[in-house]
Write a protein that holds these residues in place. Structure first.
Motif, PDB file in Angstrom:
ATOM      1  N   PRO A  17       0.819  -1.215   0.000  1.00  0.00           N
ATOM      2  CA  PRO A  17       0.000   0.000   0.000  1.00  0.00           C
ATOM      3  C   PRO A  17       0.860   1.276   0.000  1.00  0.00           C
ATOM      4  O   PRO A  17       0.553   2.219  -0.737  1.00  0.00           O
ATOM      5  N   SER A  18       1.924   1.304   0.776  1.00  0.00           N
ATOM      6  CA  SER A  18       2.717   2.552   0.777  1.00  0.00           C
ATOM      7  C   SER A  18       3.420   2.798  -0.549  1.00  0.00           C
ATOM      8  O   SER A  18       3.665   3.943  -0.917  1.00  0.00           O
ATOM      9  N   GLU A  19       3.728   1.739  -1.275  1.00  0.00           N
ATOM     10  CA  GLU A  19       4.350   1.934  -2.592  1.00  0.00           C
ATOM     11  C   GLU A  19       3.314   2.313  -3.658  1.00  0.00           C
ATOM     12  O   GLU A  19       3.658   2.906  -4.684  1.00  0.00           O
ATOM     13  N   THR A  20       2.057   1.969  -3.400  1.00  0.00           N
ATOM     14  CA  THR A  20       1.000   2.181  -4.397  1.00  0.00           C
ATOM     15  C   THR A  20       0.811   3.657  -4.743  1.00  0.00           C
ATOM     16  O   THR A  20       0.804   4.043  -5.913  1.00  0.00           O
ATOM     17  N   THR A  21       0.657   4.470  -3.703  1.00  0.00           N
ATOM     18  CA  THR A  21       0.407   5.899  -3.933  1.00  0.00           C
ATOM     19  C   THR A  21       1.565   6.520  -4.711  1.00  0.00           C
ATOM     20  O   THR A  21       1.352   7.261  -5.677  1.00  0.00           O
ATOM     21  N   ALA A  22       2.779   6.165  -4.317  1.00  0.00           N
ATOM     22  CA  ALA A  22       3.953   6.739  -4.984  1.00  0.00           C
ATOM     23  C   ALA A  22       3.996   6.325  -6.457  1.00  0.00           C
ATOM     24  O   ALA A  22       4.256   7.160  -7.338  1.00  0.00           O
ATOM     25  N   LEU A  23       3.717   5.051  -6.737  1.00  0.00           N
ATOM     26  CA  LEU A  23       3.787   4.583  -8.128  1.00  0.00           C
ATOM     27  C   LEU A  23       2.706   5.240  -8.986  1.00  0.00           C
ATOM     28  O   LEU A  23       2.960   5.667 -10.117  1.00  0.00           O
ATOM     29  N   ILE A  24       1.498   5.348  -8.432  1.00  0.00           N
ATOM     30  CA  ILE A  24       0.427   5.976  -9.228  1.00  0.00           C
ATOM     31  C   ILE A  24       0.754   7.444  -9.471  1.00  0.00           C
ATOM     32  O   ILE A  24       0.592   7.950 -10.580  1.00  0.00           O
ATOM     33  N   ASN A  25       1.259   8.116  -8.458  1.00  0.00           N
ATOM     34  CA  ASN A  25       1.619   9.525  -8.649  1.00  0.00           C
ATOM     35  C   ASN A  25       2.719   9.690  -9.696  1.00  0.00           C
ATOM     36  O   ASN A  25       2.710  10.629 -10.484  1.00  0.00           O
ATOM     37  N   GLU A  26       3.638   8.730  -9.721  1.00  0.00           N
ATOM     38  CA  GLU A  26       4.730   8.790 -10.704  1.00  0.00           C
ATOM     39  C   GLU A  26       4.193   8.532 -12.123  1.00  0.00           C
ATOM     40  O   GLU A  26       4.589   9.209 -13.078  1.00  0.00           O
ATOM     41  N   LEU A  27       3.276   7.565 -12.234  1.00  0.00           N
ATOM     42  CA  LEU A  27       2.809   7.180 -13.578  1.00  0.00           C
ATOM     43  C   LEU A  27       1.702   8.081 -14.128  1.00  0.00           C
ATOM     44  O   LEU A  27       1.520   8.172 -15.342  1.00  0.00           O
ATOM     45  N   LYS A  28       0.972   8.720 -13.218  1.00  0.00           N
ATOM     46  CA  LYS A  28      -0.184   9.539 -13.623  1.00  0.00           C
ATOM     47  C   LYS A  28       0.099  10.447 -14.830  1.00  0.00           C
ATOM     48  O   LYS A  28      -0.614  10.373 -15.830  1.00  0.00           O
ATOM     49  N   PRO A  29       1.117  11.300 -14.744  1.00  0.00           N
ATOM     50  CA  PRO A  29       1.339  12.188 -15.904  1.00  0.00           C
ATOM     51  C   PRO A  29       1.795  11.429 -17.146  1.00  0.00           C
ATOM     52  O   PRO A  29       1.530  11.850 -18.268  1.00  0.00           O
ATOM     53  N   LEU A  30       2.449  10.286 -16.942  1.00  0.00           N
ATOM     54  CA  LEU A  30       2.994   9.540 -18.081  1.00  0.00           C
ATOM     55  C   LEU A  30       1.917   8.784 -18.863  1.00  0.00           C
ATOM     56  O   LEU A  30       2.087   8.522 -20.054  1.00  0.00           O
ATOM     57  N   VAL A  31       0.834   8.425 -18.187  1.00  0.00           N
ATOM     58  CA  VAL A  31      -0.218   7.653 -18.872  1.00  0.00           C
ATOM     59  C   VAL A  31      -1.396   8.526 -19.306  1.00  0.00           C
ATOM     60  O   VAL A  31      -2.433   8.011 -19.710  1.00  0.00           O
ATOM     61  N   ALA A  32      -1.229   9.833 -19.208  1.00  0.00           N
ATOM     62  CA  ALA A  32      -2.314  10.722 -19.626  1.00  0.00           C
ATOM     63  C   ALA A  32      -2.531  10.565 -21.131  1.00  0.00           C
ATOM     64  O   ALA A  32      -1.631  10.825 -21.925  1.00  0.00           O
ATOM     65  N   ASN A  33      -3.689  10.055 -21.507  1.00  0.00           N
ATOM     66  CA  ASN A  33      -4.040   9.870 -22.913  1.00  0.00           C
ATOM     67  C   ASN A  33      -5.539   9.599 -22.962  1.00  0.00           C
ATOM     68  O   ASN A  33      -6.004   8.541 -22.554  1.00  0.00           O
ATOM     69  N   ASP A  34      -6.282  10.591 -23.453  1.00  0.00           N
ATOM     70  CA  ASP A  34      -7.738  10.468 -23.437  1.00  0.00           C
ATOM     71  C   ASP A  34      -8.278   9.581 -24.546  1.00  0.00           C
ATOM     72  O   ASP A  34      -9.466   9.297 -24.606  1.00  0.00           O
ATOM     73  N   GLU A  35      -7.390   9.149 -25.429  1.00  0.00           N
ATOM     74  CA  GLU A  35      -7.866   8.343 -26.569  1.00  0.00           C
ATOM     75  C   GLU A  35      -7.968   6.865 -26.257  1.00  0.00           C
ATOM     76  O   GLU A  35      -8.475   6.079 -27.054  1.00  0.00           O
TER      77      GLU A  35
END
Ligand SMILES: O=C(CO)COP(=O)(O)O
Length: 249
Positions: A17-35
């Protein structure tokens, strides 16, 4: 008809769980794609934190498994309404690792698929052959059986919204991806099988992913195939590489 791609990560038994928030925050901008639809399927204990961390982004959170009963004396299992209660939209059903290590069968897969639809959760239904089956030339026959049993008593309307993940077992975690032609051949055969059962309308709508050593280098070629509507990604979904897979074009 153009189907919207769905690119999902399967975290498997990785990340606390503690690694989860960090990983999602790291990947969030990288996976931004509305298509494309972007889904992170995470361990049950990480789900609530993942949903929290993904708020305001295009990431949807899925589970890696679910039980087919509503509630009761099933120690260790997760009920469908526990998932919907926190906002889970997808669940992986019948991954080959669950079939191999946790005795899942085509019949339990079918029960889980029916239960997921009953609760409005989209199942990502996994199928795929062993290396021996491929070498014996029975891969497609085997997968057709998996698909037919998985979809028993599933309505056409629900089937059209299902996601199927074709994951050849010999390509999972091995770095040995199926060739694009091999992946397309089976995904096309799966669509043909769905067409035989439900007709061409459903077959044209249902989304079929390829999974098995998908990475930033092979995603574009795989996803360009006519019958491959995205990927189910294991190892590479835990790294910034996942951003490149989502933005494969
Ligand atoms: O099993 C998989 C996804 O469900 C594939 O795993 P890898 O991408 O690590 O081969």
């Amino acid at each position: 008809m153009a189907r919207r791609k769905i690119i999902a990560g399967n975290w498997k038994m990785n990340k606390t769980p503690s690694e989860t928030t960090a990983l999602i925050n790291e990947l969030k901008p990288l996976v931004a794609n509305d298509e494309v639809d972007v889904v992170f399927c995470v361990p049950a204990i990480d789900i609530i934190l993942a949903i929290e961390a993904a708020k305001g982004s295009n990431i949807q959170i899925g589970a890696e498994n679910m039980y087919y009963e509503e509630n009761g004396a099933y120690t260790g299992e997760i009920a469908p309404n526990m998932l919907t209660d926190v906002g889970v939209k997808y669940v992986i059903i019948g991954h080959s690792e669950r079939r191999e290590y946790f005795a899942e069968t085509d019949e339990t897969v079918n029960k889980k698929v029916l239960k997921a639809f009953e609760h409005g959760i989209t199942p990502i239904i996994c199928c795929g052959e062993t290396l021996t089956q491929r070498e014996q030339g029975i891969a497609i026959d085997f997968i057709r059986t998996q698909i037919k049993i998985a979809f028993q008593n599933v309505s056409a309307e629900n089937a059209a919204n299902a996601v199927i993940a074709y994951e050849p077992i010999w390509a999972i975690g091995t770095g040995k991806t199926a060739t694009t032609a091999q992946a397309e051949e089976v995904c096309k055969a799966i669509r043909e099988c769905i067409k035989e059962v439900y007709g061409s309308d459903v077959a044209e709508k249902i989304r079929i992913q390829y999974g098995g050593s998908v990475n930033a280098g092979n995603a574009a070629e795989l996803f360009a195939e006519a019958d491959i509507d995205g990927g189910l990604v294991g190892g590479a979904s835990l790294k910034p590489d996942f951003g490149k897979i989502v933005n494969y074009k």
